[in-house]
Design an enzyme around this catalytic site. Sequence first.
Site, PDB file in Angstrom:
ATOM      1  N   MET A 105       0.862  -1.191   0.000  1.00 34.33           N
ATOM      2  CA  MET A 105       0.000   0.000   0.000  1.00 34.33           C
ATOM      3  C   MET A 105       0.894   1.235   0.000  1.00 34.33           C
ATOM      4  SD  MET A 105      -2.973   1.084   2.673  1.00 34.33           S
ATOM      5  CE  MET A 105      -2.015   1.421   4.118  1.00 34.33           C
ATOM      6  N   GLN A 108      -3.318   3.573  -2.928  1.00 31.41           N
ATOM      7  CA  GLN A 108      -2.501   2.860  -3.897  1.00 31.41           C
ATOM      8  C   GLN A 108      -2.233   1.459  -3.355  1.00 31.41           C
ATOM      9  OE1 GLN A 108      -0.716   4.685  -7.014  1.00 31.41           O
ATOM     10  NE2 GLN A 108      -2.893   4.963  -6.636  1.00 31.41           N
ATOM     11  N   SER A 166      -2.069   7.968  -8.302  1.00 32.84           N
ATOM     12  CA  SER A 166      -2.810   8.767  -7.309  1.00 32.84           C
ATOM     13  C   SER A 166      -3.756   9.790  -7.919  1.00 32.84           C
ATOM     14  CB  SER A 166      -1.814   9.467  -6.390  1.00 32.84           C
ATOM     15  OG  SER A 166      -1.252   8.493  -5.553  1.00 32.84           O
ATOM     16  N   ASP A 223      -0.662  13.341 -10.621  1.00 36.80           N
ATOM     17  CA  ASP A 223      -1.401  13.520  -9.354  1.00 36.80           C
ATOM     18  C   ASP A 223      -2.282  14.770  -9.414  1.00 36.80           C
ATOM     19  OD1 ASP A 223       0.147  11.325  -8.701  1.00 36.80           O
ATOM     20  OD2 ASP A 223       1.619  12.500  -7.584  1.00 36.80           O
ATOM     21  N   ASP A 281       0.218   5.726  -1.346  1.00 39.58           N
ATOM     22  CA  ASP A 281      -0.526   6.965  -1.095  1.00 39.58           C
ATOM     23  C   ASP A 281      -2.020   6.796  -0.769  1.00 39.58           C
ATOM     24  OD1 ASP A 281       1.838   7.507  -2.404  1.00 39.58           O
ATOM     25  OD2 ASP A 281       0.910   8.491  -4.107  1.00 39.58           O
TER      26      ASP A 281
HETATM   27  N1  DQQ Z   1       2.835   7.457  -5.910  1.00 41.22           N
HETATM   28  C1  DQQ Z   1       3.543   8.703  -6.032  1.00 41.22           C
HETATM   29  C2  DQQ Z   1       2.641   9.519  -6.894  1.00 41.22           C
HETATM   30  C3  DQQ Z   1       2.093   8.530  -7.854  1.00 41.22           C
HETATM   31  C4  DQQ Z   1       1.905   7.339  -6.988  1.00 41.22           C
HETATM   32  C5  DQQ Z   1       3.837   9.296  -4.696  1.00 41.22           C
HETATM   33  C6  DQQ Z   1       2.143   6.040  -7.695  1.00 41.22           C
HETATM   34  O1  DQQ Z   1       3.289  10.560  -7.555  1.00 41.22           O
HETATM   35  O2  DQQ Z   1       0.884   8.932  -8.461  1.00 41.22           O
HETATM   36  O3  DQQ Z   1       4.171   8.345  -3.724  1.00 41.22           O
HETATM   37  O4  DQQ Z   1       1.879   4.968  -6.819  1.00 41.22           O
END
Ligand code: DQQ
Length: 464
Positions: A7, A25, A70, A129, A9
Amino acid sequence: MPPSNWMNDPNGFIQWGSTYHLFFQYNPDGAVHETVHWGHAASEDLVHWRRLPIALAPTPGGPDADGCWSGCAVDDDGKPTIIYTGASGQRQRACLATGSDDLVTWQKYPGNPIIPEPPSNLELVAYRDHCVWREADAWYQLMGAGIAGVGGAVLLYRSSDLRHWDYVHPLYVADQHYVDGLWTGSMWECPDFFPLSDRHVLITSIWDAHYLNYAAALVGVYRDHRFEPLFAQKLDYGDRHFYAPQSLSDRTGRRVVIGWVQEGRSIEAQRAAGWSGTMSLPRELTLDRDGSLKVRPVAELKSLRGAQLSVPGLRIPADQPLVLTCINGDALELEVVLQPAPDGSCGVAVRRTPDGEEETRIVFDAVRCLLTVERTRASLDADTMRTEHAAPLTLASGELLALHIFLDHSVLEVFANDRVSITSRIYPTGTDSLGVALVAERADALLLRLDAWPMGSIWPGAAS
Ligand code: DQQ
């Protein structure tokens, strides 16, 4: 944390009706960051959670074939709507999905990606993001970015329907070395932008050369679709152990934020454990009189408290740890009020073996005005991160040190005087690394009050 696997974000954090929804995530196939999906959990109180089915999975051949990265969730006139980053090959592009009324099943928009290319006039390090909000005239969106050779940036877009977006301009571009004394890296991930009292807050996660550093918070003024920061700080001083935070304003009007608590052990150890990453406790953010942020754990966490144990006021002798034999465990909440000596340090040791060989100290140094989580002896396992975390903390004349500590196995979250937090990971090896002690260094200190509670489980029906 999910029952197993990877796991990272928090995503799409939203209150829908009375229910809080937290997406995240998630890799259902292993404890590594690969082909991430959107996991989903829901709660009525921000404390007890129930697990829900995966909300978004990569579509083979689609713009998110390699991962649903994210993003955020908004209420589009009653229709739950997610905007997220679709990853395919080296490309990362904005995509949209709409949800059922209970937010459990999601349909991807056939016109994805909704923003097919980055702005042509910018040379970007990376771009992904999303933070979306409504103003009177339109929807607005920030995307995280980095401008090559310049620094982290947030790019502003506008839309009337969430599906067609016009690029407006960068809301803010940072100097890649510093913003008001804080190093802000070459690319900003996971922007979160919201009003707080009479200011606006921009939270970004500082990425540089593939290293995830920390979450920065800029407090400033938002006017004419430009942002002028007045104050910059770390949102949490545990650095990489509090990353990619996302916040919401709930029905009470509170601003609540949750971050990803990354591991501090090797990838091999994460694979062997079968899981990686947790969410932080939910924290409430408010604005302090000097324009900085105040942070404290949400009050609902008190519902996890077991039987209270209290220690009356006493003197803590310098350089002789005072072991509290009545308090021990690895799932504890502690509230500790101390009067530090002006020329000394004082604090609390947790996850301590009886001989003190393993312990993690949370110590305030009155001379250096620093609160430190000392991990040098947190674990005998040399493959775990054991660097210190330090937060600046200046007590006003006569002000006591008020520590609020949450210990949950390997997760340590420390709040001090509602002003700073340090989130850390510790991996003691001893089965008896469960002790708690009061410590003073260089000069005696005074304990005014200590209350402790064993903490219950956040999963209904589970044992503590
Ligand atoms: N995790 C990053 C983000 C992206 C995501 C930050 C991918 O920029 O979208 O931890 O898992």
